[in-house]
Scaffold this motif. Structure first.
Motif, PDB file in Angstrom:
ATOM      1  N   LEU A   1       9.807  57.660 -21.522  1.00 28.13           N
ATOM      2  CA  LEU A   1       8.514  58.043 -20.946  1.00 28.13           C
ATOM      3  C   LEU A   1       7.768  59.045 -21.815  1.00 28.13           C
ATOM      4  CD1 LEU A   1       9.490  58.452 -17.175  1.00 28.13           C
ATOM      5  CD2 LEU A   1       8.238  56.558 -18.234  1.00 28.13           C
ATOM      6  N   GLY A   2       8.370  59.451 -22.935  1.00 31.36           N
ATOM      7  CA  GLY A   2       7.724  60.426 -23.803  1.00 31.36           C
ATOM      8  C   GLY A   2       7.703  61.820 -23.204  1.00 31.36           C
ATOM      9  N   MET A   3       8.702  62.121 -22.367  1.00 32.34           N
ATOM     10  CA  MET A   3       8.806  63.431 -21.734  1.00 32.34           C
ATOM     11  C   MET A   3       9.984  64.190 -22.348  1.00 32.34           C
ATOM     12  SD  MET A   3       8.467  62.305 -17.709  1.00 32.34           S
ATOM     13  CE  MET A   3       8.623  63.996 -17.102  1.00 32.34           C
ATOM     14  N   VAL A   4       9.911  65.510 -22.290  1.00 29.33           N
ATOM     15  CA  VAL A   4      11.077  66.306 -22.641  1.00 29.33           C
ATOM     16  C   VAL A   4      11.984  66.355 -21.409  1.00 29.33           C
ATOM     17  CG1 VAL A   4       9.885  67.681 -24.373  1.00 29.33           C
ATOM     18  CG2 VAL A   4       9.911  68.457 -21.992  1.00 29.33           C
ATOM     19  N   SER A   5      13.278  66.458 -21.641  1.00 25.45           N
ATOM     20  CA  SER A   5      14.226  66.416 -20.532  1.00 25.45           C
ATOM     21  C   SER A   5      13.965  67.505 -19.508  1.00 25.45           C
ATOM     22  CB  SER A   5      15.656  66.542 -21.067  1.00 25.45           C
ATOM     23  OG  SER A   5      15.964  65.458 -21.912  1.00 25.45           O
ATOM     24  N   SER A   6      13.588  68.677 -19.974  1.00 25.23           N
ATOM     25  CA  SER A   6      13.362  69.790 -19.055  1.00 25.23           C
ATOM     26  C   SER A   6      12.228  69.491 -18.086  1.00 25.23           C
ATOM     27  CB  SER A   6      13.068  71.069 -19.836  1.00 25.23           C
ATOM     28  OG  SER A   6      11.926  70.887 -20.676  1.00 25.23           O
ATOM     29  N   ALA A   7      11.240  68.701 -18.524  1.00 23.68           N
ATOM     30  CA  ALA A   7      10.139  68.340 -17.629  1.00 23.68           C
ATOM     31  C   ALA A   7      10.609  67.361 -16.565  1.00 23.68           C
ATOM     32  CB  ALA A   7       8.992  67.739 -18.432  1.00 23.68           C
ATOM     33  N   LEU A   8      11.468  66.423 -16.946  1.00 22.17           N
ATOM     34  CA  LEU A   8      11.958  65.440 -15.977  1.00 22.17           C
ATOM     35  C   LEU A   8      12.833  66.101 -14.914  1.00 22.17           C
ATOM     36  CD1 LEU A   8      13.052  61.858 -16.736  1.00 22.17           C
ATOM     37  CD2 LEU A   8      14.500  63.253 -15.296  1.00 22.17           C
ATOM     38  N   TYR A   9      13.574  67.149 -15.332  1.00 20.79           N
ATOM     39  CA  TYR A   9      14.451  67.812 -14.370  1.00 20.79           C
ATOM     40  C   TYR A   9      13.676  68.486 -13.244  1.00 20.79           C
ATOM     41  CZ  TYR A   9      18.265  67.112 -17.698  1.00 20.79           C
ATOM     42  OH  TYR A   9      19.205  66.540 -18.524  1.00 20.79           O
ATOM     43  N   ARG A  10      12.393  68.716 -13.434  1.00 18.28           N
ATOM     44  CA  ARG A  10      11.592  69.287 -12.345  1.00 18.28           C
ATOM     45  C   ARG A  10      11.366  68.266 -11.233  1.00 18.28           C
ATOM     46  NH1 ARG A  10       8.536  71.746 -16.670  1.00 18.28           N
ATOM     47  NH2 ARG A  10       6.855  70.225 -16.444  1.00 18.28           N
ATOM     48  N   TYR A  11      11.551  66.989 -11.550  1.00 20.10           N
ATOM     49  CA  TYR A  11      11.384  65.930 -10.557  1.00 20.10           C
ATOM     50  C   TYR A  11      12.733  65.502  -9.981  1.00 20.10           C
ATOM     51  CZ  TYR A  11       6.676  65.680 -12.437  1.00 20.10           C
ATOM     52  OH  TYR A  11       5.406  65.992 -12.824  1.00 20.10           O
ATOM     53  N   PHE A  12      13.722  65.387 -10.864  1.00 21.11           N
ATOM     54  CA  PHE A  12      15.064  64.998 -10.440  1.00 21.11           C
ATOM     55  C   PHE A  12      16.051  65.901 -11.176  1.00 21.11           C
ATOM     56  CE2 PHE A  12      12.488  61.151  -9.936  1.00 21.11           C
ATOM     57  CZ  PHE A  12      12.755  60.850  -8.607  1.00 21.11           C
ATOM     58  N   PRO A  13      16.643  66.873 -10.473  1.00 25.82           N
ATOM     59  CA  PRO A  13      17.501  67.853 -11.135  1.00 25.82           C
ATOM     60  C   PRO A  13      18.756  67.259 -11.774  1.00 25.82           C
ATOM     61  CG  PRO A  13      16.786  68.650  -8.986  1.00 25.82           C
ATOM     62  CD  PRO A  13      16.381  67.215  -9.067  1.00 25.82           C
ATOM     63  N   SER A  14      19.169  66.080 -11.334  1.00 24.35           N
ATOM     64  CA  SER A  14      20.383  65.480 -11.899  1.00 24.35           C
ATOM     65  C   SER A  14      20.288  63.969 -11.824  1.00 24.35           C
ATOM     66  CB  SER A  14      21.627  65.948 -11.133  1.00 24.35           C
ATOM     67  OG  SER A  14      21.637  65.372  -9.831  1.00 24.35           O
ATOM     68  N   ARG A  15      21.202  63.312 -12.543  1.00 24.13           N
ATOM     69  CA  ARG A  15      21.270  61.857 -12.466  1.00 24.13           C
ATOM     70  C   ARG A  15      21.529  61.400 -11.043  1.00 24.13           C
ATOM     71  NH1 ARG A  15      26.411  58.116 -13.206  1.00 24.13           N
ATOM     72  NH2 ARG A  15      26.821  59.445 -11.398  1.00 24.13           N
ATOM     73  N   ASP A  16      22.387  62.135 -10.339  1.00 26.63           N
ATOM     74  CA  ASP A  16      22.718  61.746  -8.972  1.00 26.63           C
ATOM     75  C   ASP A  16      21.509  61.833  -8.053  1.00 26.63           C
ATOM     76  OD1 ASP A  16      25.242  61.340  -9.877  1.00 26.63           O
ATOM     77  OD2 ASP A  16      26.216  62.820  -8.582  1.00 26.63           O
ATOM     78  N   ASP A  17      20.638  62.801  -8.278  1.00 28.93           N
ATOM     79  CA  ASP A  17      19.417  62.891  -7.477  1.00 28.93           C
ATOM     80  C   ASP A  17      18.526  61.678  -7.710  1.00 28.93           C
ATOM     81  OD1 ASP A  17      19.699  65.485  -6.131  1.00 28.93           O
ATOM     82  OD2 ASP A  17      19.587  66.320  -8.146  1.00 28.93           O
ATOM     83  N   LEU A  18      18.443  61.249  -8.965  1.00 28.01           N
ATOM     84  CA  LEU A  18      17.644  60.064  -9.272  1.00 28.01           C
ATOM     85  C   LEU A  18      18.287  58.822  -8.673  1.00 28.01           C
ATOM     86  CD1 LEU A  18      15.341  58.597 -10.638  1.00 28.01           C
ATOM     87  CD2 LEU A  18      16.590  58.734 -12.810  1.00 28.01           C
ATOM     88  N   LEU A  19      19.603  58.691  -8.790  1.00 29.47           N
ATOM     89  CA  LEU A  19      20.303  57.550  -8.187  1.00 29.47           C
ATOM     90  C   LEU A  19      20.077  57.516  -6.671  1.00 29.47           C
ATOM     91  CD1 LEU A  19      23.810  57.259  -9.888  1.00 29.47           C
ATOM     92  CD2 LEU A  19      22.062  55.475  -9.734  1.00 29.47           C
ATOM     93  N   THR A  20      20.156  58.662  -6.034  1.00 31.84           N
ATOM     94  CA  THR A  20      19.941  58.717  -4.586  1.00 31.84           C
ATOM     95  C   THR A  20      18.551  58.236  -4.226  1.00 31.84           C
ATOM     96  OG1 THR A  20      21.537  60.505  -4.268  1.00 31.84           O
ATOM     97  CG2 THR A  20      19.842  60.248  -2.582  1.00 31.84           C
ATOM     98  N   ALA A  21      17.547  58.664  -4.997  1.00 29.93           N
ATOM     99  CA  ALA A  21      16.172  58.218  -4.730  1.00 29.93           C
ATOM    100  C   ALA A  21      16.048  56.707  -4.883  1.00 29.93           C
ATOM    101  CB  ALA A  21      15.205  58.931  -5.666  1.00 29.93           C
ATOM    102  N   LEU A  22      16.687  56.147  -5.907  1.00 30.60           N
ATOM    103  CA  LEU A  22      16.635  54.699  -6.121  1.00 30.60           C
ATOM    104  C   LEU A  22      17.368  53.955  -5.006  1.00 30.60           C
ATOM    105  CD1 LEU A  22      17.352  54.524  -9.965  1.00 30.60           C
ATOM    106  CD2 LEU A  22      15.126  54.381  -8.825  1.00 30.60           C
ATOM    107  N   ILE A  23      18.478  54.497  -4.567  1.00 32.88           N
ATOM    108  CA  ILE A  23      19.251  53.867  -3.492  1.00 32.88           C
ATOM    109  C   ILE A  23      18.463  53.875  -2.193  1.00 32.88           C
ATOM    110  CG2 ILE A  23      21.278  54.224  -2.014  1.00 32.88           C
ATOM    111  CD1 ILE A  23      22.752  55.115  -4.630  1.00 32.88           C
ATOM    112  N   ILE A  24      17.863  54.993  -1.866  1.00 30.66           N
ATOM    113  CA  ILE A  24      17.058  55.073  -0.649  1.00 30.66           C
ATOM    114  C   ILE A  24      15.883  54.112  -0.718  1.00 30.66           C
ATOM    115  CG2 ILE A  24      15.492  56.581   0.658  1.00 30.66           C
ATOM    116  CD1 ILE A  24      17.447  58.878   0.081  1.00 30.66           C
TER     117      ILE A  24
END
Length: 234
Positions: free
Chosen positions: A44-67
């Motif tokens: 996405l052309g983002m720095v990792s620190s910027a993405l962590y403001r939306y999803f603090p961890s991989r598991d948080d992102l997985l949970t959002a996708l699962i829901i």
């Protein structure tokens, strides 16, 4: 809300959606076990620190996708149920098969998201309580179809072996205290068989075996409804 706050809120929604979309592309290409926040950020052309403001961890992102996936298949099933109710009031077997067909259609159209929620567990990931309600939508909808039939005297209760009575009573107490134990046990069995049928198709076990899968599934879904005890409308 000020104009600036509204713009920030819209931007957050758009960026969150873009992160999820890229994560779904990674699911399709690499599988859930290899999902990486750094890789998503890079694409996405983002720095990792910027993405962590939306999803603090991989598991948080997985949970959002699962829901999202559970809510998507649940919404598809609920729309199909509402349409079937409007078209054939009181035909509970038709309502049941409409829900089953909608779940199968969603799974075939979204195989990677289906694999995320009904495939092999993701190593190192434990689903939080937030996923329980979305995961229950299809099952509760099938229970509601059976409940409507039971209240409308559109069900012939399936037989219940004595060896299963205690377990059936526990299931009824847990999932549908207003329904008799034979019906609760039959519903759990049908729910498992439904997703077994769908998983066989999505994961390729029917390849070179079942040709006309639409007809095969339609027949199987109706059979499951009859095994629950649903009676066709006179």
């Amino acid at each position: 809300m000020t104009t600036a706050q509204g713009a920030r809120a819209r931007a957050r929604i758009e960026i969150t959606a873009a992160i999820k979309d890229e994560a779904r592309r990674q699911l399709a290409a690499e599988g859930a076990a290899k999902l990486s926040l750094r890789a998503v950020a890079r694409e996405l052309g983002m720095v990792s620190s910027a993405l962590y403001r939306y999803f603090p961890s991989r598991d948080d992102l997985l949970t959002a996708l699962i829901i999202d996936a559970y809510d998507s298949v649940g919404a598809a099933a609920e729309r199909a149920h509402a349409t079937a109710e409007a078209a054939a009031p009181g035909d509970h077997l038709a309502h049941w098969t409409a829900v089953c067909r909608a779940v199968r259609a969603w799974a075939v159209d979204h195989p990677h998201e289906y694999a995320l929620i009904y495939g092999s567990p993701v190593p190192g990931y434990t689903a939080p309580q937030d996923t329980v309600a979305p995961a229950s939508r299809v099952g509760l909808l099938l229970v509601s179809v059976a409940r409507a039939a039971y209240r409308g005297k559109g069900i012939a209760l399936p037989p219940l072996p004595d060896a299963l009575r205690a377990e059936a009573e526990r299931l009824a107490a847990d999932i549908a205290p207003d329904l008799p134990p034979p019906l609760a046990a039959a519903l759990v069995s049908a729910w498992a068989e439904l997703f077994g049928l769908i998983s066989f198709e999505v994961f390729g076990q029917f390849d070179n075996i079942v040709g006309d899968r639409d007809a095969f599934f339609a027949t199987a879904a109706e059979r499951l409804g009859r095994e629950v005890g649903l009676l066709p409308r006179p």
